[in-house]
Scaffold this active site. Structure first.
Site, PDB file in Angstrom:
ATOM      1  N   ARG A   1      42.915  42.009  42.703  1.00  0.00           N
ATOM      2  CA  ARG A   1      41.858  41.202  42.990  1.00  0.00           C
ATOM      3  C   ARG A   1      41.916  39.836  43.586  1.00  0.00           C
ATOM      4  O   ARG A   1      41.341  38.651  43.146  1.00  0.00           O
ATOM      5  CB  ARG A   1      41.138  40.941  41.346  1.00  0.00           C
TER       6      ARG A   1
ATOM      7  N   SER B   1      32.531  42.444  36.047  1.00  0.00           N
ATOM      8  CA  SER B   1      33.732  41.996  35.276  1.00  0.00           C
ATOM      9  C   SER B   1      33.970  40.283  35.140  1.00  0.00           C
ATOM     10  O   SER B   1      33.926  39.809  36.412  1.00  0.00           O
ATOM     11  CB  SER B   1      34.832  42.741  35.451  1.00  0.00           C
TER      12      SER B   1
ATOM     13  N   GLU C   1      37.836  36.661  36.801  1.00  0.00           N
ATOM     14  CA  GLU C   1      37.746  37.404  38.148  1.00  0.00           C
ATOM     15  C   GLU C   1      36.383  36.766  38.932  1.00  0.00           C
ATOM     16  O   GLU C   1      36.518  36.569  40.115  1.00  0.00           O
ATOM     17  CB  GLU C   1      37.396  38.949  37.861  1.00  0.00           C
TER      18      GLU C   1
HETATM   19  C1  LIG Z   1      27.305  45.411  38.544  1.00  0.00           C
HETATM   20  C2  LIG Z   1      28.297  45.086  39.348  1.00  0.00           C
HETATM   21  C3  LIG Z   1      29.641  46.096  39.418  1.00  0.00           C
HETATM   22  C4  LIG Z   1      30.571  45.408  39.927  1.00  0.00           C
HETATM   23  N1  LIG Z   1      31.843  46.436  40.190  1.00  0.00           N
HETATM   24  C5  LIG Z   1      32.929  46.101  40.756  1.00  0.00           C
HETATM   25  C6  LIG Z   1      34.026  46.837  40.707  1.00  0.00           C
HETATM   26  O1  LIG Z   1      33.902  47.941  40.403  1.00  0.00           O
HETATM   27  N2  LIG Z   1      35.048  46.408  41.404  1.00  0.00           N
HETATM   28  C7  LIG Z   1      34.936  44.976  42.204  1.00  0.00           C
HETATM   29  O2  LIG Z   1      36.033  44.720  42.471  1.00  0.00           O
HETATM   30  N3  LIG Z   1      34.164  44.311  41.878  1.00  0.00           N
HETATM   31  C8  LIG Z   1      32.987  44.426  41.262  1.00  0.00           C
HETATM   32  N4  LIG Z   1      31.969  43.786  41.150  1.00  0.00           N
HETATM   33  C9  LIG Z   1      32.180  42.467  41.658  1.00  0.00           C
HETATM   34  C10 LIG Z   1      31.542  42.391  43.304  1.00  0.00           C
HETATM   35  O3  LIG Z   1      30.815  43.493  43.449  1.00  0.00           O
HETATM   36  C11 LIG Z   1      32.584  42.229  44.073  1.00  0.00           C
HETATM   37  O4  LIG Z   1      33.607  40.799  43.666  1.00  0.00           O
HETATM   38  C12 LIG Z   1      32.309  42.100  45.596  1.00  0.00           C
HETATM   39  O5  LIG Z   1      33.395  42.030  46.349  1.00  0.00           O
HETATM   40  C13 LIG Z   1      31.510  40.725  45.973  1.00  0.00           C
HETATM   41  O6  LIG Z   1      31.218  40.744  47.360  1.00  0.00           O
HETATM   42  P1  LIG Z   1      29.972  39.684  47.805  1.00  0.00           P
HETATM   43  O7  LIG Z   1      29.758  39.833  49.228  1.00  0.00           O
HETATM   44  O8  LIG Z   1      29.013  39.979  46.708  1.00  0.00           O
HETATM   45  O9  LIG Z   1      30.843  38.293  47.755  1.00  0.00           O
HETATM   46  P2  LIG Z   1      30.268  37.148  47.009  1.00  0.00           P
HETATM   47  O10 LIG Z   1      30.089  37.075  45.560  1.00  0.00           O
HETATM   48  O11 LIG Z   1      29.126  36.577  48.064  1.00  0.00           O
HETATM   49  O12 LIG Z   1      31.407  36.084  47.241  1.00  0.00           O
HETATM   50  C14 LIG Z   1      32.540  36.191  46.587  1.00  0.00           C
HETATM   51  C15 LIG Z   1      33.756  35.169  47.278  1.00  0.00           C
HETATM   52  O13 LIG Z   1      33.892  35.853  48.527  1.00  0.00           O
HETATM   53  C16 LIG Z   1      33.850  35.148  49.545  1.00  0.00           C
HETATM   54  N5  LIG Z   1      33.435  35.819  50.819  1.00  0.00           N
HETATM   55  C17 LIG Z   1      31.992  36.368  50.738  1.00  0.00           C
HETATM   56  N6  LIG Z   1      31.708  36.711  52.169  1.00  0.00           N
HETATM   57  C18 LIG Z   1      32.958  36.441  52.810  1.00  0.00           C
HETATM   58  C19 LIG Z   1      33.411  36.754  54.165  1.00  0.00           C
HETATM   59  N7  LIG Z   1      32.537  37.246  54.942  1.00  0.00           N
HETATM   60  N8  LIG Z   1      34.699  36.396  54.526  1.00  0.00           N
HETATM   61  C20 LIG Z   1      35.385  35.699  53.440  1.00  0.00           C
HETATM   62  N9  LIG Z   1      35.126  35.293  52.291  1.00  0.00           N
HETATM   63  C21 LIG Z   1      34.076  35.818  51.979  1.00  0.00           C
HETATM   64  C22 LIG Z   1      32.995  34.055  49.046  1.00  0.00           C
HETATM   65  O14 LIG Z   1      33.222  32.513  49.571  1.00  0.00           O
HETATM   66  C23 LIG Z   1      33.315  33.948  47.514  1.00  0.00           C
HETATM   67  O15 LIG Z   1      34.587  33.133  47.455  1.00  0.00           O
HETATM   68  C24 LIG Z   1      30.493  44.186  40.517  1.00  0.00           C
HETATM   69  C25 LIG Z   1      29.626  43.262  40.614  1.00  0.00           C
HETATM   70  C26 LIG Z   1      28.352  43.845  39.889  1.00  0.00           C
HETATM   71  C27 LIG Z   1      27.247  42.881  39.878  1.00  0.00           C
END
Ligand SMILES: Cc1cc2nc3c(=O)[nH]c(=O)nc-3n(C[C@H](O)[C@H](O)[C@H](O)COP(=O)(O)OP(=O)(O)OC[C@H]3O[C@@H](n4cnc5c(N)ncnc54)[C@H](O)[C@@H]3O)c2cc1C
Length: 310
Positions: free
Chosen positions: A174, A226, A303
């Site tokens: 992570r 999480s 996380e």
């Molecule tokens: C119901 C649910 C289930 C989930 N299950 C999992 C799972 O099984 N495994 C898991 O790992 N996570 C899980 N997550 C968490 C989430 O899905 C991940 O962390 C996902 O990668 C977040 O992506 P995002 O685009 O929404 O990032 P955001 O939440 O928008 O941003 C997170 C971070 O990434 C950075 N970021 C966003 N876009 C970019 C980009 N283009 N370039 C560089 N940095 C960037 C942001 O600045 C921030 O620091 C879950 C979440 C939910 C709500």
């Protein structure tokens, strides 16, 4: 704001709004305002936008789907660039897939299965974008984004684009270097393990059913997945241990602060009831960590990313 009108003039097709509450832009549906929100930019437009923000001395942050974020009720001082599935582009040649950073992980999973380009089925149902997933090395079922990544096109905070290879990104559980640098993933290239379409379809169905049975549907029960990372092994023979197990044993599944409570099937996922604030989530997470520390002496590490003042 002069900066907002400057961006609108140069990029009339973008959505540029001022003083925007961010709750609509996170899966937790929480958070106060940011001074400026920029939506709809393509990877090609982002370097010029960043140069404008830098020139105006306006700090900024890129977000994807906001699936890993909890934004302070008081808001944040950075401008937010939302880089999320406006015009996602996925190209493939054999088992090599190149995808824009704003593509949803689940859309990428479906594409790779239906085009039989290789196995990324573990990404099925993970909310968020490819960029956000690479930044946090998202994963499930023992696999993670860094495993098959070849390279990324990165946009630096200075507005310059460069190609960066996998080994420069310092992937760990992570974690990637991008969490600290704030550089933006414009595009990513993966080399995927070969697999048959039928096998991947079955795997996707299994994963989607597992998620349905064990995780909340964030559209109905807002959350960010999480809250804490699982616990790293302390020796080569051990496996990573689920933070949820220790939370459950410490009784945290029964905790509540204001509108924030634990999801009944998973003691590591906080869900927001009506009226919940980001501060409620922060305080509940503090209480959860304290309970595990007291019972097991283990320091849980968050996380999810809390942004702004708590
Ligand atoms: C119901 C649910 C289930 C989930 N299950 C999992 C799972 O099984 N495994 C898991 O790992 N996570 C899980 N997550 C968490 C989430 O899905 C991940 O962390 C996902 O990668 C977040 O992506 P995002 O685009 O929404 O990032 P955001 O939440 O928008 O941003 C997170 C971070 O990434 C950075 N970021 C966003 N876009 C970019 C980009 N283009 N370039 C560089 N940095 C960037 C942001 O600045 C921030 O620091 C879950 C979440 C939910 C709500």
């Amino acid at each position: 704001m002069k900066l907002a009108s400057e961006i609108r003039t140069l990029f009339p097709q973008l959505r540029v709004s001022e003083n925007v509450p961010l709750r609509e832009y996170t899966t937790f549906r929480l958070g106060g305002p940011c001074p400026l929100l920029i939506e709809g930019a393509t990877a090609g437009q982002l370097p010029d936008i960043i140069k404008l923000l830098n020139k105006a001395g306006q700090p900024f942050l890129v977000i994807g789907q906001g699936a890993n974020l909890i934004i302070s009720d008081k808001g944040i001082r950075q401008a937010v660039i939302r880089f999320c599935f406006d015009k996602p582009v996925i190209k493939s040649k054999g088992s090599r897939v190149t995808v824009s950073g704003d593509t949803l992980l689940d859309d990428l999973a479906v594409f790779t299965i239906e085009n039989e380009t290789g196995d990324l089925s573990y990404c099925s149902g993970i909310p968020g974008t490819v960029g956000g997933g690479i930044a946090g090395n998202a994963g499930a079922f023992g696999r993670q984004m860094g495993d098959h990544l070849v390279s990324v096109e990165l946009l630096g905070l200075d507005g310059k684009v460069r190609t960066v290879l996998h080994n420069e990104l310092e992937f760990a559980y992570r974690h990637s270097k991008l969490k600290g640098t704030g550089e933006i993933v414009l595009e990513a290239t993966f080399e995927l393990p070969v697999a048959k379409k039928e096998v991947m379809r079955i795997e996707r169905d299994r994963i989607m059913q597992f998620r349905k049975d064990h995780h909340p549907d964030w559209h109905k029960e807002p959350c960010a997945g999480s809250i804490f990372r699982n616990i790293e092994p302390t020796s080569a023979v051990e496996r990573r241990k689920a933070a949820g197990f220790f939370l459950q044993e410490a009784g945290a599944h029964l905790f509540r602060v204001g509108g924030a409570r634990l999801y009944e099937k998973h003691a590591n996922i906080i869900v927001a009831d009506p009226g919940c604030t980001a501060q409620d989530v922060w305080e509940l997470s503090e209480k959860m960590a304290a309970a595990v520390k007291e019972k097991f002496g283990i320091e849980l590490i968050r996380e999810v990313r809390f942004l702004g003042e708590f």
